[in-house]
Scaffold this motif. Sequence first.
Motif: not given
Length: 273
Positions: A117-123, A177-183, A193-203
């Motif tokens: 999911q995080v990979c899709v959010f990145f895209v 938008a990514g998590p909302l659209l995916f959901n 998963t949102m917290l993991v995504w936020i951390a990855a995006r900040l990184w």
Amino acid sequence: MPQGYTPTWIERSWFSLFEGRNEALVFGIISFALHQGVYYGRYLPYLICDYIPAMQKYKLQPDRQISNAQWWKCVNSLLFSQVFVQLPMMMFFLPAAKMAGFDCGAPFPAWARVAFQVCVFFVIEDFYHYWAHRMFHYGFLYKRIHKVHHEHTAPFGIAAEYAHPLETAVLGQGTIAGPLLFNYFIEQVHITTMLVWIAARLWQTVEAHCGYDFPWSASHWLPFWAGASHHDYHHMAFVDNFASTFRWWDSIFGTDRRYQEYEARRTAKAKAE
């Protein structure tokens, strides 16, 4: 929670944080603490490198140095934005996520599912960021809003979020938008998963603004990864390379041609030295 399911220790610990408390407030504080920890923690190695002479050969723009006054101006602006713009947005996220149908219960998703999911959010975020960022480079939007971010022609890690509050709000929608659209269209997203995504995006965004191109940087072994050299050129030249994470949109729409020519010269010069 499925009938008969026994929560794990991690899940019980997570839910205990919310018991008898305002859930939106607690989640907002957790999100903010995570944001600050990852954002400034990710920057720390680059800050240390700034004081190590042997690391200066990896600087993308070694002739341009940030002054103490510029650094503190950036930090003060960041703290104001993070407290008065981003924190309020975080406080409203949990209620909005529940309304959107996010999973807030147990069991927590498997790591493989989270990673996918995080990979899709990145895209999704990268596509949104490309066009929103490109929009900010036109006329009034650049002069009055986006120019703030471009005060740093040689960016450094924490300059990633140094921006006009309106730009922070607009570009931040790509992260949501990514998590909302995916959901909504694919499958349910868990709130953790949102917290993991936020951390990855900040990184990723701190790395993109770090100002260093190390031999071990991801862009050297992931050819589609933008990395620091890609975005550093954008700050240096004020044009092109509008994507946040990947290289393909700039390549498809021809907004990386000048960068490719510049990068070829830069790498050839580095090898010669």
